[in-house]
Design a protein around this motif. Structure first.
Motif: not given
Length: 236
Positions: A36-48, A118-130
């Motif tokens: 329902x709340x797909x953050x991978x669509x709502x948020x811009x991609x993270x910086x490389x 909502x957040x955990x799936x988005x984190x996995x897809x967007x995959x930004x390193x700490x």
């Protein structure tokens, strides 16, 4: 076989017939999820990781690593606890007691599960390193995590909790939302997130709040939880 044991076995059998285990039966159900709340669509991609923005953000994290006071660090480390009790304890004091707020506690268990759903799936897809996985100069002051960094789950939850709590106790709205801002900032102080993770967490928490507050199941549980909290705090 004693009577108490027979009752436990009987209950387990009933839950099994219903397709549930005792643990699953007690789990809080999220109000919404990533479908329902797909953050991978709502948020811009993270910086490389090798981008100028990420390098600038790491510099900001390193500056805080040097500038933070012992008091700020202690506070931020305590904020690693991802619960409404940590979030609101400094605001409401001793009356904010989980043992005396069962409806409120159950309601916020669902809030916490909502953030994760909502957040955990988005984190996995967007995959930004700490930050500490990009620069060995960054030394987290809490348990290091290898999960996705973007958006910040703590910040998302803090923003979501802040909005909901502010609607329960509007008399303290300014203090509650300042605490929500502070809860996200703590993730920078301990060096576990980038500034843009925090910014996107605040956006994510707001979007989730606006989504679930329209739902009937949210409204049905919000009012009793609100009444219970206000009574405990001595508010009319």
């Amino acid at each position: 076989m004693g009577a108490p044991l027979r009752k436990i076995i009987a209950l387990a059998a009933m839950l099994a017939l219903a397709g549930l285990s005792p643990a699953i039966a007690d789990e809080a159900k999220p109000f919404t999820d990533a479908k329902v709340v797909n953050l991978t669509i709502l948020l811009p991609p993270p910086p490389a990781a090798d981008s100028m923005q990420t390098k600038s953000e790491i510099a900001a994290v390193l500056a805080l690593q040097v500038e933070r006071t012992p008091e700020e660090l202690k506070h931020a480390q305590a904020d690693d606890e991802e619960t409404v009790w940590r979030f609101g304890g400094e605001l409401f004091g001793a009356k904010f007691d989980k043992a005396k707020l069962p409806k409120f506690a159950a309601f916020f268990d669902r809030i916490i599960e909502t953030e994760a759903a909502v957040v955990d799936p988005a984190k996995k897809t967007l995959g930004r390193l700490r930050p500490h996985l990009v620069s060995d100069l960054v030394r987290p002051a809490v348990e290091p995590s290898k999960s996705g960094s973007y958006p910040s789950g703590h910040t998302t939850l803090g923003t979501l909790e802040g909005i909901v709590l502010a609607n329960m106790v509007p008399e303290k709205r300014a203090e509650i939302m300042a605490r929500a801002w502070d809860y996200g900032h703590s993730r920078l102080v301990v060096g576990i997130h980038y500034p843009s993770d925090i910014e996107m967490g605040r956006i994510s928490g707001t979007v989730i709040a606006e989504t679930i507050m329209r739902q009937d199941d949210f409204k049905a549980e919000f009012e009793p939880a609100k009444a219970e909290l206000r009574a405990a705090l001595g508010l009319n």
